[in-house]
Design a protein around this motif. Sequence first.
Motif, PDB file in Angstrom:
ATOM      1  N   ALA A  31     166.286  32.562  -0.481  1.00  0.00           N
ATOM      2  CA  ALA A  31     165.551  31.477   0.170  1.00  0.00           C
ATOM      3  C   ALA A  31     164.270  31.216  -0.598  1.00  0.00           C
ATOM      4  O   ALA A  31     163.597  32.154  -1.049  1.00  0.00           O
ATOM      5  CB  ALA A  31     165.233  31.814   1.620  1.00  0.00           C
ATOM      6  N   LEU A  32     163.951  29.934  -0.759  1.00  0.00           N
ATOM      7  CA  LEU A  32     162.655  29.531  -1.296  1.00  0.00           C
ATOM      8  C   LEU A  32     161.800  29.172  -0.091  1.00  0.00           C
ATOM      9  O   LEU A  32     162.071  28.192   0.612  1.00  0.00           O
ATOM     10  CB  LEU A  32     162.795  28.335  -2.232  1.00  0.00           C
ATOM     11  CG  LEU A  32     161.509  27.973  -2.972  1.00  0.00           C
ATOM     12  CD1 LEU A  32     161.261  28.944  -4.121  1.00  0.00           C
ATOM     13  CD2 LEU A  32     161.563  26.549  -3.505  1.00  0.00           C
ATOM     14  N   ASN A  33     160.791  29.972   0.163  1.00  0.00           N
ATOM     15  CA  ASN A  33     159.922  29.785   1.326  1.00  0.00           C
ATOM     16  C   ASN A  33     158.688  29.010   0.894  1.00  0.00           C
ATOM     17  O   ASN A  33     158.042  29.352  -0.103  1.00  0.00           O
ATOM     18  CB  ASN A  33     159.532  31.143   1.900  1.00  0.00           C
ATOM     19  CG  ASN A  33     160.741  31.988   2.240  1.00  0.00           C
ATOM     20  OD1 ASN A  33     161.286  31.904   3.320  1.00  0.00           O
ATOM     21  ND2 ASN A  33     161.179  32.806   1.279  1.00  0.00           N
ATOM     22  N   PHE A  34     158.334  27.964   1.649  1.00  0.00           N
ATOM     23  CA  PHE A  34     157.295  27.054   1.189  1.00  0.00           C
ATOM     24  C   PHE A  34     156.427  26.557   2.339  1.00  0.00           C
ATOM     25  O   PHE A  34     156.770  26.693   3.522  1.00  0.00           O
ATOM     26  CB  PHE A  34     157.929  25.854   0.480  1.00  0.00           C
ATOM     27  CG  PHE A  34     158.884  25.060   1.332  1.00  0.00           C
ATOM     28  CD1 PHE A  34     158.435  24.084   2.217  1.00  0.00           C
ATOM     29  CD2 PHE A  34     160.259  25.291   1.264  1.00  0.00           C
ATOM     30  CE1 PHE A  34     159.314  23.367   3.014  1.00  0.00           C
ATOM     31  CE2 PHE A  34     161.151  24.575   2.054  1.00  0.00           C
ATOM     32  CZ  PHE A  34     160.668  23.606   2.933  1.00  0.00           C
ATOM     33  N   LEU A  35     155.306  25.960   1.960  1.00  0.00           N
ATOM     34  CA  LEU A  35     154.410  25.260   2.879  1.00  0.00           C
ATOM     35  C   LEU A  35     154.277  23.836   2.357  1.00  0.00           C
ATOM     36  O   LEU A  35     153.935  23.632   1.192  1.00  0.00           O
ATOM     37  CB  LEU A  35     153.040  25.943   2.930  1.00  0.00           C
ATOM     38  CG  LEU A  35     152.020  25.339   3.892  1.00  0.00           C
ATOM     39  CD1 LEU A  35     152.444  25.595   5.349  1.00  0.00           C
ATOM     40  CD2 LEU A  35     150.629  25.931   3.640  1.00  0.00           C
ATOM     41  N   LEU A  44     155.680  30.032  -1.165  1.00  0.00           N
ATOM     42  CA  LEU A  44     155.205  31.315  -0.654  1.00  0.00           C
ATOM     43  C   LEU A  44     155.888  32.475  -1.362  1.00  0.00           C
ATOM     44  O   LEU A  44     155.249  33.436  -1.768  1.00  0.00           O
ATOM     45  CB  LEU A  44     155.459  31.419   0.846  1.00  0.00           C
ATOM     46  CG  LEU A  44     154.736  30.414   1.736  1.00  0.00           C
ATOM     47  CD1 LEU A  44     155.206  30.557   3.168  1.00  0.00           C
ATOM     48  CD2 LEU A  44     153.235  30.621   1.651  1.00  0.00           C
ATOM     49  N   ALA A  45     157.202  32.382  -1.483  1.00  0.00           N
ATOM     50  CA  ALA A  45     157.978  33.451  -2.119  1.00  0.00           C
ATOM     51  C   ALA A  45     159.417  33.001  -2.265  1.00  0.00           C
ATOM     52  O   ALA A  45     159.891  32.123  -1.541  1.00  0.00           O
ATOM     53  CB  ALA A  45     157.922  34.734  -1.289  1.00  0.00           C
ATOM     54  N   ALA A  46     160.087  33.618  -3.226  1.00  0.00           N
ATOM     55  CA  ALA A  46     161.544  33.523  -3.310  1.00  0.00           C
ATOM     56  C   ALA A  46     162.082  34.838  -2.775  1.00  0.00           C
ATOM     57  O   ALA A  46     161.865  35.900  -3.371  1.00  0.00           O
ATOM     58  CB  ALA A  46     161.996  33.291  -4.742  1.00  0.00           C
ATOM     59  N   THR A  47     162.736  34.798  -1.642  1.00  0.00           N
ATOM     60  CA  THR A  47     163.179  36.014  -0.981  1.00  0.00           C
ATOM     61  C   THR A  47     164.675  36.236  -1.174  1.00  0.00           C
ATOM     62  O   THR A  47     165.434  35.293  -1.371  1.00  0.00           O
ATOM     63  CB  THR A  47     162.862  35.968   0.528  1.00  0.00           C
ATOM     64  OG1 THR A  47     163.427  34.783   1.095  1.00  0.00           O
ATOM     65  CG2 THR A  47     161.362  35.970   0.750  1.00  0.00           C
ATOM     66  N   ALA A  82     163.974  24.961 -10.956  1.00  0.00           N
ATOM     67  CA  ALA A  82     164.901  23.890 -10.600  1.00  0.00           C
ATOM     68  C   ALA A  82     165.034  23.767  -9.083  1.00  0.00           C
ATOM     69  O   ALA A  82     165.062  22.656  -8.531  1.00  0.00           O
ATOM     70  CB  ALA A  82     166.264  24.140 -11.237  1.00  0.00           C
ATOM     71  N   VAL A  83     165.118  24.904  -8.401  1.00  0.00           N
ATOM     72  CA  VAL A  83     165.198  24.877  -6.942  1.00  0.00           C
ATOM     73  C   VAL A  83     163.927  24.270  -6.362  1.00  0.00           C
ATOM     74  O   VAL A  83     163.974  23.405  -5.473  1.00  0.00           O
ATOM     75  CB  VAL A  83     165.424  26.296  -6.381  1.00  0.00           C
ATOM     76  CG1 VAL A  83     165.394  26.280  -4.861  1.00  0.00           C
ATOM     77  CG2 VAL A  83     166.743  26.870  -6.867  1.00  0.00           C
ATOM     78  N   ALA A  84     162.766  24.701  -6.875  1.00  0.00           N
ATOM     79  CA  ALA A  84     161.492  24.197  -6.364  1.00  0.00           C
ATOM     80  C   ALA A  84     161.359  22.698  -6.585  1.00  0.00           C
ATOM     81  O   ALA A  84     160.877  21.965  -5.707  1.00  0.00           O
ATOM     82  CB  ALA A  84     160.333  24.944  -7.021  1.00  0.00           C
ATOM     83  N   PRO A 120     159.286  27.592  10.480  1.00  0.00           N
ATOM     84  CA  PRO A 120     159.189  28.991  10.046  1.00  0.00           C
ATOM     85  C   PRO A 120     160.528  29.689  10.225  1.00  0.00           C
ATOM     86  O   PRO A 120     161.187  29.536  11.252  1.00  0.00           O
ATOM     87  CB  PRO A 120     158.118  29.576  10.982  1.00  0.00           C
ATOM     88  CG  PRO A 120     157.321  28.396  11.424  1.00  0.00           C
ATOM     89  CD  PRO A 120     158.285  27.250  11.501  1.00  0.00           C
ATOM     90  N   GLY A 121     160.954  30.452   9.229  1.00  0.00           N
ATOM     91  CA  GLY A 121     162.270  31.073   9.256  1.00  0.00           C
ATOM     92  C   GLY A 121     162.219  32.554   9.567  1.00  0.00           C
ATOM     93  O   GLY A 121     161.170  33.110   9.945  1.00  0.00           O
ATOM     94  N   ALA A 122     163.340  33.214   9.365  1.00  0.00           N
ATOM     95  CA  ALA A 122     163.453  34.639   9.670  1.00  0.00           C
ATOM     96  C   ALA A 122     162.587  35.503   8.762  1.00  0.00           C
ATOM     97  O   ALA A 122     162.344  36.675   9.066  1.00  0.00           O
ATOM     98  CB  ALA A 122     164.914  35.069   9.555  1.00  0.00           C
ATOM     99  N   THR A 123     162.123  34.949   7.650  1.00  0.00           N
ATOM    100  CA  THR A 123     161.298  35.717   6.709  1.00  0.00           C
ATOM    101  C   THR A 123     159.817  35.728   7.094  1.00  0.00           C
ATOM    102  O   THR A 123     159.006  36.326   6.379  1.00  0.00           O
ATOM    103  CB  THR A 123     161.426  35.123   5.294  1.00  0.00           C
ATOM    104  OG1 THR A 123     161.171  33.709   5.353  1.00  0.00           O
ATOM    105  CG2 THR A 123     162.819  35.352   4.733  1.00  0.00           C
TER     106      THR A 123
END
Length: 235
Positions: A31-35, A44-47, A82-84, A120-123
């Motif tokens: 997951a790509l976590n973002f704001l 925020l992070a790639a988890t 590329a994902v971002a 907001p997700g599970a991460t």
Amino acid sequence: GSGGSHIRPATRGPAPEGHYVQARAPGRPHALNFLADGRTMQVLAATEQWCAPSPIRPYRYGGALAGAAAEAPPLPEPLLQAVAAAVESLIAATGLRGLGSADFLADETGWWLTEINPRPGATLDILDRRSTPLLAAHIEASLGAMPALGPQPADAAAAQICYADREHAPVPDCPWPDHVRDRPRPGTVVRRDAPLCTVLALGADRQAALDSLKTRTARLQADLAAKKTHPEETL
């Protein structure tokens, strides 16, 4: 549905009413976590994520891991860029604001977007460790202003769902360790294979966080089993 527990292999013929069919794709889940502020985003992070399959729920969500600040990212930098870029184009096109995550599968041949979570997700448990609380950042970005987030946490963090390996009817009244979240209320019933709680762990790197997570979850399951046999004992 949530956590992948509603996903099943498709049968022949059209999808039942209220369902849809997705193509099976290779790769490991990330997951790509973002704001986002409606125009652009901060990553925020790639988890990394994993499944905790059961006999009737083969794609059940297991947990997630965020690496330490000094570690290399879990995927090649060009792939993450590329994902971002793709996610940022979706944000600009839709006006998405606040915390979100893009779930995708990736392997050595490429990546495949599975969904955008506009929330907001599970991460959240493993990412909310910066100087700015993520809820405050979420509110500010939702109002259209991109806040400063502060540096990435130094340690790696991991969290996983602890599924009940037996029925708890009722859940015992006992003190829970600080690293356990989403604690069930004493006296309620948790069926076998249902989510029981969330276990968190930190570590100097990915492997240390995962090792601690595994140890804590096994200890929790053992303590709960002992508590059922000897109710006077504490966790």
